[in-house]
Design a protein around this motif. Structure first.
Motif, short mmCIF file in Angstrom:
data_model
loop_
_atom_site.label_atom_id
_atom_site.label_comp_id
_atom_site.label_asym_id
_atom_site.label_seq_id
_atom_site.Cartn_x
_atom_site.Cartn_y
_atom_site.Cartn_z
N ASN A 381 -5.38 -17.42 4.40
CA ASN A 381 -4.47 -16.69 3.49
C ASN A 381 -4.94 -15.26 3.27
OD1 ASN A 381 -2.94 -18.99 3.24
ND2 ASN A 381 -3.85 -19.63 1.30
N GLN A 383 -6.78 -13.45 5.31
CA GLN A 383 -6.56 -12.70 6.54
C GLN A 383 -5.09 -12.31 6.69
OE1 GLN A 383 -6.75 -14.65 10.55
NE2 GLN A 383 -8.51 -13.32 10.84
N ALA A 384 -4.18 -13.25 6.37
CA ALA A 384 -2.74 -12.97 6.46
C ALA A 384 -2.34 -11.85 5.49
CB ALA A 384 -1.94 -14.23 6.18
N THR A 385 -2.90 -11.90 4.28
CA THR A 385 -2.62 -10.86 3.28
C THR A 385 -3.10 -9.50 3.76
OG1 THR A 385 -2.83 -12.49 1.50
CG2 THR A 385 -2.98 -10.17 0.89
N HIS A 386 -4.28 -9.49 4.36
CA HIS A 386 -4.84 -8.23 4.89
C HIS A 386 -3.97 -7.68 6.02
CE1 HIS A 386 -7.77 -5.26 6.17
NE2 HIS A 386 -7.72 -5.76 7.40
N GLN A 387 -3.51 -8.55 6.91
CA GLN A 387 -2.67 -8.11 8.03
C GLN A 387 -1.34 -7.54 7.54
OE1 GLN A 387 -2.48 -11.64 10.45
NE2 GLN A 387 -4.39 -11.17 11.55
N ARG A 388 -0.77 -8.19 6.50
CA ARG A 388 0.48 -7.67 5.93
C ARG A 388 0.28 -6.29 5.32
NH1 ARG A 388 1.44 -13.14 4.38
NH2 ARG A 388 0.50 -12.75 2.32
N ALA A 389 -0.85 -6.14 4.63
CA ALA A 389 -1.15 -4.84 4.01
C ALA A 389 -1.32 -3.76 5.07
CB ALA A 389 -2.43 -4.94 3.16
N LYS A 391 0.09 -3.71 8.07
CA LYS A 391 1.42 -3.40 8.61
C LYS A 391 2.23 -2.51 7.68
CE LYS A 391 1.88 -7.52 11.52
NZ LYS A 391 2.62 -8.80 11.75
N ILE A 392 2.13 -2.81 6.38
CA ILE A 392 2.85 -1.98 5.39
C ILE A 392 2.35 -0.53 5.43
CG2 ILE A 392 3.22 -1.60 2.92
CD1 ILE A 392 3.23 -4.70 2.63
N ASN A 393 1.03 -0.39 5.52
CA ASN A 393 0.45 0.96 5.59
C ASN A 393 0.87 1.69 6.86
OD1 ASN A 393 -0.88 0.74 3.12
ND2 ASN A 393 -2.71 -0.18 4.05
#
Length: 397
Positions: A381, A383-389, A391-393
């Motif tokens: 979870n 790692q997934a949160t970090h990857q989403r962040a 992508k947003i950046n």
């Protein structure tokens, strides 16, 4: 009144245990398992394994796996059958041969006994993993599908290997010939497919037209118990039959309504008794003599399944975080491990002392497994949160 007080104590303590477990951010099942250890023969002697608890616990694990099937996704399971089979194969090979080698070269066992001890460690029970996956919303994830599919394949492999070993090494004539055992396993899957596809929907529609109360709920419980009984009659685990019954219902229009009705029945009464019953099998008396042996087997039991499951998942391109979730989901032992241990004892391939040691290893790994599974899910979870962040950046930039 004894059985009523047993039920009162179990239900009261499991809810308090689950509450405390949640306060400390652990899966609630940990609190329920520890209630069995603390209230049982190992510590406080408030509870002991009885016939009443045994049958209540059997119903509990059957309903738990029925609910897992009911909330399952057949298409998701079919999509991941190849990684599931690979995970199951490696998860059987690594702990079986590692434990056998340890027993022969370190503890001077005969190969026959060592192989059976290894087989006990090869068996997986995902009942505990299902509970953790449900709590963390991952039951219908890719990892959840692989874990459930692997558990089915693992069960079959374990039964086949058990039949071969008893036929080669056992001192009992009560076992079925291997050819007959394999035939009944094949018959089981044919029966599950035919009944699940055609009989289950017709049965539910028929019951839904009756004028009695809770028709559909009763029909679902009938199917759950009937499929479990059929599985036992054909030499498979009752929980496997219950799981397939739930999976068959999940493909019908009755799925959502029945999930809402069955879960309160299971989680209010039967399932807590199952979790407590596991802890009741722990006893610390005489363990000091086998402490080194038990500790070594616990380590192999955990690492064998963790590495086997993770490597199998990695072969199908899951990242390490997701692969570790799959491996952790296969660590828990349960009814199949106890079956293998009982067969080994009756075939005089292990003695009573080592049988007790195997029960302890089974219970200890079952208690530890949810901690490891939750840890890896949290890592995934994060790692997934970090990857989403990230992508947003990237989009903003």
């Amino acid at each position: 009144m004894t059985y009523l007080m047993q039920l009162v104590i179990i239900l009261l303590l499991t809810k308090l245990g689950a509450h405390l477990s949640n306060l400390f951010k652990f899966p609630s099942v940990i609190g329920e398992l520890l209630v069995g250890v603390l209230a049982g023969p190992a510590v406080l002697h408030l509870l002991a394994p009885t016939t009443f608890i045994h049958y209540f616990a059997e119903l509990g694990v059957i309903i738990l796996m029925f609910i897992a099937g009911l909330e399952g996704d057949l298409n998701l399971l079919m999509r991941y059958w190849r990684p599931a089979l690979t995970v199951a194969t490696l998860g059987v090979i690594l702990p079986t041969f590692s434990a056998a080698a340890l027993c022969v070269f370190i503890f001077n066992f005969q190969w026959m006994t060592a192989i059976f001890i290894g087989l006990v460690l090869s068996a997986t029970s995902v009942s505990i993993s299902v509970q953790v996956l449900k709590e963390m919303g991952r039951l219908n994830s890719r990892e959840g599908a692989i874990i459930l599919g692997s558990a089915v394949a693992d069960d079959i492999m374990c039964v086949i290997l058990l039949g071969i070993c008893v036929g080669l090494f056992g001192h009992t004539t009560a076992e079925q010939p291997l050819s007959l055992m394999l035939l009944t396993k094949l018959l089981f899957f044919i029966a599950m497919f035919i009944l699940g596809k055609w009989f289950v929907p017709l049965f539910l529609r028929f019951f839904s037209k009756l004028t009695a109360s809770e028709n559909e709920t009763t029909a679902a419980i009938i199917l759950c118990c009937a499929f479990a009984a059929l599985a036992v009659a054909l030499g498979m685990s009752d929980v496997l039959g219950a799981y397939f019954a739930g999976l068959a219902i999940s493909e019908t229009e009755f799925k959502e309504n029945l999930a809402l009705k069955i879960e309160p029945i299971g989680y209010a009464v039967f399932i807590p008794v199952f979790f407590v019953s596991i802890g009741l099998n722990i006893s610390f008396s005489g363990m000091q003599h086998d402490l080194g042996f038990i500790s070594a087997l616990v380590i192999i039991a955990i690492l064998g399944k963790q590495l086997g499951g993770a490597l199998g998942a990695r072969l199908f391109h899951l990242n390490w975080s997701a692969a570790n979730v799959v491996g952790a989901g296969m660590i828990s032992r349960g009814e199949m491990a106890l079956v293998v241990a009982n067969v080994a004892l009756s075939a005089r391939l292990i003695d009573q002392n080592h049988y007790t040691a195997m029960i302890v290893v089974t219970v200890v790994t079952t208690i530890i497994a949810p901690f490891i599974l939750k840890l890896f899910i949290q890592q995934t979870n994060t790692q997934a949160t970090h990857q989403r962040a990230v992508k947003i950046n990237e989009v903003k930039s």
